[in-house]
Scaffold this active site. Structure first.
Site: not given
Length: 499
Positions: A79, A159, A183
């Site tokens: 990420k 997210s 997330s």
């Protein structure tokens, strides 16, 4: 594209050690899949083929020596909240579009030490603020799943939507994510894969771009519970550079997956029967409870009376911490700098106005407001008191049960644009996940069924602090019983078939 992209991490690990294929071949298969599918899915912001091939070559040398590490040769995505030494790290924001960190995050440092191959940096909501991966300055991510009845472009959740989409579409065997209010778990549910938010402090936050420091926690995504266990063991561990990092030994999470649930007590929180819960979510939850009973667990009702206040408390505490953390982006030390400024204050204002997106600005404004002198006691202090009550509720529940079972999200993935104009509706996507972050507990989402339109639905398993082993045991038993074998329409191994 290749059968190699269809492997689990455990299968790839065994295949590499048995020399059925090389780390270079495994990496090239995934890079080819990324080249073919990423222009559509937008799961990666930055792809690093040269670095990945160099890491794969090093992995092959280690494999030849017979001294392979836990992740030697395993291709993963990171990420884009995790700093990567010498590699652009954006946090999904324009303000960091040219930021190249001089150091590696603690989590990815551990994974690289164990031999992982990092394919690139996965897309995300800007500064991890979002539930649909629609706020990224680098464009939205497309969920590789499709409804039965239309061709709408679906959100992957947020997210960490890029990480989840990459794993679901077979563009990586696993991925790192961060979870501040759901997330990891919500994107895992939307994309039909597994993901775990560990206990706060289990993984170091050093080198992760900060959103809300008392809530942020790193964790993995993978297509199976066992693969998550393999990844988390590599990611976790004490780090003296992070004062919140726990000084605890890292258990053998993979072994815990074999424990079963016989004799365990599983709690169903009454308060999670939310107003307006869809019948298919209710049925999924009931089916999950029945599966655990059949596997030998006792299932009982429990109460978490302050759950109803969790969302409001979270959306006071998280923006307050974000307001403080994001004050560092001023156009002076690093990040985007506006040009043609009249003075220093104008530089600050223009750089932040140009660099931050609408959702980030909204949360900074909310956070600054609740921290202001006239409202600190009325909002922020009260939210912290409610947070303590929520943590106490969980502690009381865990006096009588070993784990909790809930839905992960109130619905399946929705189409891009369906709720983006209503921030409150977007925030409600976190209703089942936020309480766990406020309490600092571990929780995992696994795919357990399909919606009426053919989209994956997840169940969430919550454990005591630092008892990820029980979370893995329950999750693995539920995974086996649910036998979720459905796969998305858009994935690497369907490319040659024209999918």
């Amino acid at each position: 594209m290749s059968a190699l992209t269809d492997l689990t991490i455990a299968e790839a690990r065994d295949g590499l050690r048995a020399k059925r294929f090389s780390a270079r071949e495994l990496t090239d298969a995934h890079l080819g899949a990324i080249e073919a599918l990423n222009p559509r899915l937008n799961a990666y912001i930055t792809v690093t083929p040269d670095q990945a091939r160099a890491q794969a070559a090093a992995a092959d040398r280690v494999l030849a020596s017979g001294e392979a590490g836990a992740l030697t040769g395993i291709p993963v995505a990171s990420k884009d909240m995790f700093c990567s030494e010498g590699i652009r790290t954006t946090a999904g924001s324009r303000i960091l579009e040219n930021f190249v960190p001089p150091y590696e995050s603690a989590v990815t440092e551990r994974m690289l030490r164990d031999g992982a191959v990092i394919l690139g940096k996965a897309n995300l909501d800007e500064f991890a603020m979002g539930s649909a991966n629609l706020t990224s300055a680098y464009g939205p991510v497309e969920n590789p799943w499709k409804r039965h009845d239309d061709d709408a472009v679906l959100v992957p959740g947020g997210s960490s939507g890029g990480s989840a989409a990459a794993v679901a579409a077979h563009l990586a065997l696993g991925a790192t994510g961060t979870d501040t209010g759901g997330s990891i778990r919500q994107p895992a549910s939307y994309c039909g894969i597994a993901g775990i938010k560990p206990t706060y402090g289990r993984c170091s936050r050093w080198g992760i771009v900060a959103y809300a420091s008392s809530l942020d926690q790193a964790g993995p995504f993978a297509r199976t519970v066992r693969d998550n266990a393999i990844l988390l063991r590599s990611m976790a561990g004490h780090d003296p550079r992070d004062s919140t990092s726990a000084m605890r030994e890292v258990p053998d999470f993979e072994a815990a997956c074999q424990r079963g649930v016989k004799g365990l007590r599983i709690g169903l929180p009454r308060e999670y029967v939310a107003d307006g819960m869809s019948e298919e979510i209710r049925t999924l939850w009931q089916n999950g409870a029945a599966m655990l009973r059949a596997a030998g667990a006792e299932v009982v009702d429990v109460s978490l009376p302050h759950t109803k206040h969790a969302l409001a408390s979270y959306y006071i505490i998280a923006p307050a911490e974000a307001s403080s953390n994001l004050a560092r982006y001023d156009g002076v030390r690093f990040g985007h700098r506006s040009s043609d400024n009249r003075d220093l204050n104008d530089l600050y204002e223009r750089s932040r106005a140009e660099g931050f997106g609408a959702e980030v600005k909204r949360r900074i404004m909310v956070g600054t407001y609740v921290l202001s002198a006239g409202y600190y006691d009325a909002y922020y202090l009260k939210a912290q008191k409610v947070r303590a009550l929520i943590a106490r509720d969980f502690a009381e529940a865990f006096r009588s049960v070993d784990a909790l079972l809930t839905p992960t999200a109130p619905s399946a993935a929705f189409a891009q644009g369906e709720t983006i104009d209503d921030p409150v509706a977007m925030y409600l996507n976190d209703v089942f996940t936020v309480p766990i972050n406020l309490a600092g507990l571990p929780a995992m989402s696994i795919p357990a069924g399909l919606s009426t339109t053919g989209l994956p639905l997840g169940l969430q398993i919550i454990g005591r602090a630092f008892d990820e082993e029980t979370v893995f045991a329950v999750s693995a038993a539920l995974e086996q019983a649910a036998a979720f074998t459905h796969r998305p329409a858009l994935r690497a191994d369907t490319l040659n078939a024209g999918a």
